[in-house]
Design a protein around this motif. Structure first.
Motif, PDB file in Angstrom:
ATOM      1  N   ASN A  44       0.824  -1.183   0.000  1.00 47.23           N
ATOM      2  CA  ASN A  44       0.000   0.000   0.000  1.00 47.23           C
ATOM      3  C   ASN A  44       0.875   1.256   0.000  1.00 47.23           C
ATOM      4  N   PHE A  77       0.279   4.238   0.866  1.00 50.72           N
ATOM      5  CA  PHE A  77       0.151   5.010   2.101  1.00 50.72           C
ATOM      6  C   PHE A  77       1.031   4.407   3.198  1.00 50.72           C
ATOM      7  N   SER A 109       4.665   5.289   2.705  1.00 50.46           N
ATOM      8  CA  SER A 109       4.940   6.669   3.093  1.00 50.46           C
ATOM      9  C   SER A 109       5.045   6.794   4.606  1.00 50.46           C
ATOM     10  N   GLU A 110       4.098   6.199   5.293  1.00 50.21           N
ATOM     11  CA  GLU A 110       4.107   6.293   6.758  1.00 50.21           C
ATOM     12  C   GLU A 110       5.306   5.553   7.356  1.00 50.21           C
ATOM     13  N   THR A 160      -1.057   8.619  -8.338  1.00 53.99           N
ATOM     14  CA  THR A 160      -1.305   8.624  -6.895  1.00 53.99           C
ATOM     15  C   THR A 160      -0.082   9.143  -6.174  1.00 53.99           C
ATOM     16  N   ILE A 183       1.204  10.165  -2.147  1.00 55.96           N
ATOM     17  CA  ILE A 183       0.878  10.183  -0.722  1.00 55.96           C
ATOM     18  C   ILE A 183       1.937  10.999   0.007  1.00 55.96           C
ATOM     19  N   SER A 237       3.317  12.366   3.861  1.00 56.21           N
ATOM     20  CA  SER A 237       3.263  12.234   5.326  1.00 56.21           C
ATOM     21  C   SER A 237       4.153  13.307   5.940  1.00 56.21           C
ATOM     22  N   ARG A 275       7.118  12.335   0.570  1.00 54.55           N
ATOM     23  CA  ARG A 275       6.135  12.142  -0.515  1.00 54.55           C
ATOM     24  C   ARG A 275       6.515  10.914  -1.309  1.00 54.55           C
ATOM     25  N   ASP A 324      -7.185  -0.082  -0.187  1.00 52.15           N
ATOM     26  CA  ASP A 324      -6.287   1.053  -0.416  1.00 52.15           C
ATOM     27  C   ASP A 324      -6.812   2.353   0.162  1.00 52.15           C
ATOM     28  N   VAL A 368      -7.549   5.337   2.561  1.00 54.57           N
ATOM     29  CA  VAL A 368      -6.895   5.825   3.776  1.00 54.57           C
ATOM     30  C   VAL A 368      -7.938   6.070   4.837  1.00 54.57           C
ATOM     31  N   ASP A 383      -5.671   7.861  10.851  1.00 52.19           N
ATOM     32  CA  ASP A 383      -4.394   8.507  10.574  1.00 52.19           C
ATOM     33  C   ASP A 383      -4.236   9.770  11.399  1.00 52.19           C
TER      34      ASP A 383
END
Lengths: 165, 340
Positions: free
Chosen positions: A37, A39, A42-43, A136, A138, A140, A162, B33, B35, B40
């Motif tokens: 994923n 996201f 990124s995290e 896409t 993402i 953080s 990013r 997928d 979020v 968060d």
């Protein structure tokens, strides 16, 4: 009627063969479809940079880190990686910050992803300039700060990761 | 028949195209997928809240150091000491939070930087640093942060030792992200390394600018553990580099802000008078100006010694028996015959 079925099946098989051939020709060299994923990457990257302290890393696996320590470019080993990047940025050593960032992140983010590290909205390191055309992206963010030689406190500044494809 | 054949052929081709499109390598936006915005946001706020301790610790360390510098400048500028330990602690707390001080002359509240004409405290008080993080958390993470400091105190004890000063802060934090909020009280203690800070006592008493340096720290503080002992050569370097040595009969760093030359068993430090003084007194800072040290009391029989290799025509260096033994230069002492 029976001839219709025969011709239909014949056409179906022929089309399948043609499609398979086109697929093999054009997509044989494609990278494996990512299963992770965006996201989470990124995290995780941000967590790694903002949560790992300099002294927690083994110098043997990070030659640049060892070199910077020996040259006294890194003096506070209790800094996190992101704080160290921020410190390089604050004292004007952007190139050093960029090299340090590349060295710390190049083995933790899969190659099929592009990423950028920013401090105070200033680009520190960027793997690709295709960010604008990405499907896409993402981002953080976190807040970083630090102390240099007891007498200068920098920050708080925003640090951003990013990731895009 | 031919029409049916064409029809079925077209249908099968259409089916193949649909299948091809269905399984082509496109990125799908699936439920997995998506979020979780709320999750968060809570995690972000929680991480930020957990890091506030770290921020307060660094801000306290920085502001404390700057405040000590500012108070030293204040003492130097006015050539006055703080009346008592309580007054000094109150002044430290006020200066650290606001950059202000109560002027000892007229008891008015003034800005420290205005007193000595330098920009030391501006933008560097603990309150300024707290405002910075509040602003950053709002601007970057869209969080409302509040930090209240309830108690600040400065001290030296067995834990801090000779070369560090401790600052204790009691604070309460709160963070609000509109969907959740966090609160806690915390006690933070930081230790500051005093090397590099000036000695206000030395400056005021000597009427000259002087610097506190600790370049010989691993000799002056650890000479026992390293197996070294004092000798004439180390004493010469001690004088040359204007360094400090631990001494339980001497006052500590904070006592020097209030002109207290009593002893600090845990944290006393002393230095040598490195200029050519006019007094017949041992050349140890707190002894020299206090005029009371064993063997050098002017009301008693004099017991001062010149030290061969250091005392000369331009530097009338003297020591009394206690410090001659401390520095291991008894063999170099020549009794100074002085008529009181």
């Amino acid at each position: 009627m029976k001839k219709g079925y025969v011709f239909s099946i014949d056409a179906f098989i022929a089309t399948m063969v043609i499609v398979a051939g086109i697929y093999i020709i054009f997509f044989a060299t494609s990278a494996e479809k990512p299963k992770t994923n965006l996201f989470l990457i990124s995290e995780d990257t941000l967590d790694f940079l903002a949560g790992t302290k300099i002294y927690e890393l083994n110098d043997e696996f990070y030659p640049l880190l060892k070199k910077l320590k020996n040259e006294m470019n890194i003096t506070d080993f209790s800094n996190t990686l992101m704080e160290q990047i921020g410190e390089f940025y604050v004292i004007g050593k952007i190139e050093l910050a960029s090299n340090f960032t590349r060295n710390m992140t190049q083995n933790i983010i899969p190659m099929q992803f592009n990423y950028q590290i920013l401090v105070n909205n200033t680009n520190i390191y960027n793997t690709s300039s295709t960010q604008e055309s990405s499907v896409t992206l993402i981002s953080s963010k976190t807040i970083i700060f630090g102390l240099i030689n007891k007498s200068y406190m920098w920050g708080p500044l925003d640090a951003e990761v990013r990731i895009w494809q | 028949m031919k029409k049916k054949g064409i029809f079925f052929t077209l249908v099968s081709i259409l089916l193949v195209i649909i299948l091809f499109i269905s399984f082509s390598s496109k990125e799908y936006i699936t439920q997995i997928d998506r979020v979780s915005a709320i999750k968060d946001r809570v995690i972000k706020a929680d991480n930020f809240f957990g890091n506030l301790d770290n921020y307060l610790e660094r801000a306290a360390r920085f502001s404390s150091y700057v405040t000590l510098r500012a108070l030293t400048e204040y003492v130097k500028y006015h050539s006055v000491f703080f009346p008592s330990p309580q007054d000094f602690r109150a002044a430290f707390k006020m200066a650290m939070l606001t950059g202000q001080i109560i002027n000892v002359s007229n008891l008015e509240v003034v800005y420290l930087d205005d007193e000595y004409g330098k920009s030391i405290m501006q933008g560097n008080t603990l309150t300024d640093k707290i405002e910075d993080i509040k602003d950053a958390s709002n601007r970057i993470l869209f969080l409302e942060t509040d930090i209240q400091t309830d108690n600040i105190s400065i001290y030296q004890d067995n834990e801090t030792g000779h070369w560090h000063v401790g600052v204790y802060i009691n604070a309460s934090f709160s963070v609000n992200s509109s969907i959740a909020s966090w609160e806690k009280n915390t006690n933070t203690s930081v230790e500051l390394d005093i090397s590099g800070l000036e000695n206000p006592y030395y400056y005021v008493m000597s009427k000259n600018q002087s610097f506190y340096k600790n370049e010989f720290e691993n000799i002056t503080t650890d000479f026992l553990t390293l197996g070294y002992s004092w000798n004439i050569s180390y004493l010469q370097k001690h004088i040359w580099y204007r360094t400090y040595k631990p001494e339980e009969k001497a006052p500590n760093f904070l006592m020097r802000f209030i002109n207290d030359t009593g002893n600090s068993t845990c944290c006393g430090i002393e230095s040598i008078i490195y200029f050519n003084g006019s007094k017949n007194m041992t050349y140890i800072d707190y002894c020299y100006w206090n005029e009371t040290c064993p063997g050098s009391d002017p009301d008693e029989d004099f017991s001062l010694y010149n030290i061969t290799g250091i005392t000369n025509d331009t530097y009338h260096f003297k020591l009394e028996p206690y410090h001659m033994a401390q520095y291991n230069v008894t063999d170099y002492g020549t009794w100074l015959n002085i008529t009181p």
